[in-house]
Design an enzyme around this catalytic site. Sequence first.
Site, PDB file in Angstrom:
ATOM      1  CE1 TYR A  72      16.347  24.588 -85.127  1.00  0.00           C
ATOM      2  CE2 TYR A  72      16.454  24.977 -87.492  1.00  0.00           C
ATOM      3  CZ  TYR A  72      15.741  25.013 -86.294  1.00  0.00           C
ATOM      4  OH  TYR A  72      14.452  25.445 -86.291  1.00  0.00           O
ATOM      5  CG  PHE A 124      -5.226   4.686 -88.530  1.00  0.00           C
ATOM      6  CD1 PHE A 124      -5.545   3.492 -87.892  1.00  0.00           C
ATOM      7  CD2 PHE A 124      -4.593   5.670 -87.795  1.00  0.00           C
ATOM      8  CE1 PHE A 124      -5.245   3.302 -86.556  1.00  0.00           C
ATOM      9  CE2 PHE A 124      -4.291   5.480 -86.456  1.00  0.00           C
ATOM     10  CZ  PHE A 124      -4.608   4.298 -85.840  1.00  0.00           C
ATOM     11  CG  ASP A 125      -7.866   6.032 -85.043  1.00  0.00           C
ATOM     12  OD1 ASP A 125      -6.807   5.792 -85.629  1.00  0.00           O
ATOM     13  OD2 ASP A 125      -7.997   5.940 -83.817  1.00  0.00           O
ATOM     14  CG  ASP A 215      -1.791   5.653 -93.568  1.00  0.00           C
ATOM     15  OD1 ASP A 215      -0.659   5.391 -93.129  1.00  0.00           O
ATOM     16  OD2 ASP A 215      -2.776   5.837 -92.841  1.00  0.00           O
ATOM     17  CB  ALA A 217       1.730   2.773 -90.804  1.00  0.00           C
ATOM     18  CE  LYS A 258       1.420   2.586 -86.463  1.00  0.00           C
ATOM     19  NZ  LYS A 258       1.293   3.998 -86.118  1.00  0.00           N
ATOM     20  CG  HIS A 450     -10.116   5.528 -79.396  1.00  0.00           C
ATOM     21  ND1 HIS A 450     -10.314   6.506 -80.348  1.00  0.00           N
ATOM     22  CD2 HIS A 450      -8.852   5.102 -79.548  1.00  0.00           C
ATOM     23  CE1 HIS A 450      -9.201   6.643 -81.052  1.00  0.00           C
ATOM     24  NE2 HIS A 450      -8.299   5.810 -80.591  1.00  0.00           N
TER      25      HIS A 450
END
Length: 458
Positions: A72, A124-125, A215, A217, A258, A450
């Site tokens: 843990y 990004f969304d 960001d 990714a 990604k 979407h």
Amino acid sequence: MKLPFAESYKIKMVEPLRRSTRKERELWIRKAKYNLFNLRSDQVFIDLLTDSGTGAMSDRQWAEIMLGDESYAGSSSYYKLKSAIQEITGFPYFLPTHQGRAAENVLFSAMIKEDDVIPGNSHFDTTKGHIEYRRAKAIDCTIDEAFDTTLDHPFKGNVNLNKLEKVLKENNRDKIPMIIVTITCNSSGGQPVSMKNLREVKKLADRYEIPVFFDSARFAENAYFIKIREKGYADKSIREIVLEMFNYADGMTMSSKKDAIVNMGGFIAMRDKELFDRASMFNILFEGFISYGGMSGRDMNALAQGLYEGTEFDYLETRINQVAYLGEKLKEHGVPVQCPFGGHAIFVDAKRFLPQIPQEEFVAQTLAIELYLEGGVRGVEIGTLLADRDPETRENRFPELELLRLTIPRRVYTRDHMDYVAAALNNVYDRREYIRKGFVITKEAPILRHFTVELERA
Ligand code: F0G
């Protein structure tokens, strides 16, 4: 004879694919309410919905899975990941999260409040969703060139410094908690940001004392493009370029699904100890204790290994060449695609492909459905459905670009699969003038619609 290019890996394990008939697909897509997210994966022959979590792990990553430490607190897997992140990004502090949007949730909980503004390059969304959920505003400062798919510009993900400075000037310092630069910029077509631009954004941000977050990714693909396209970087290794890129940021969020080639995982990394402490509280609340944050030990091990593999030149060259191979096949046939090709996907310009379909009838979604019907290939709409409604006026937001994204999973499909996808889309192109109508919405969610939207033929 010059030897041709060939992949930098071979295949050790395979997964069968099922073909289908057009008749079957017509039934399935109707039952799915014309939303490709509603299809079962066995109703899809080649799945280009996303490159997120769909990559093939290597033998070394699978070996790391067996070495996972599931303690843990303070597991060896946590320390292995911490050391990989520190070595590759240079950030001393990190928090594991279960995926990229979870990293956004934790970081933004610690940094963003109502009425804030967060400038960046086409967020990004999920990033935008997490900003708007906090009643703050995302402001797009991408260069204008990004929105002309015919224009060949090497770094269409770049931030326009004038647009950025205007936002910094017009708002109080305490209303701008951060600038977010997305590398590569997914929403503008998987387009990279140049090192020069990253350096200049940081310089401007420093003048206004505003932190910069990446960001990240697809940071490794961004580094590959810098190496190939930007003067002065040809002889630098991907890892050297990555370190320099992150040198121009105060922190990062990462969707490890990604460029770190794992099926699930994410993290936040930063330089500031005080921010780390603040964010740790939200991490424990939302994700789990700071030494696992929603990930199993084995998954942290595979992620650490994936970070090393994802920043190797040979792998990146294979990856980006495959995407470009598909792009060339489409371009040769006259299909309007975003140029230059993106790092993780080919973006088809649906407005130019189907000029007879109005944006109100979801032209990129219409094209995605036609491609599915033609060959069982699942792409994804990056257009009006994804853009959601304006949170204040509740009107549809019509983005400049209506794109069908053909996203290539990492190390999964072969060149023959790319030929198949190209043939299917080229067939749709040949019969494009017979596609007369788009779609209308019958049901939608208030945010991120979407994923669950239901449609019928217009
Ligand atoms: N940032 C970028 C640039 C992304 O592309 C994504 C996800 C995220 C953040 C969120 O990460 O999915 O791990 O929570 N993009 C996927 C896609 C979903 O298909 O482009 P996540």
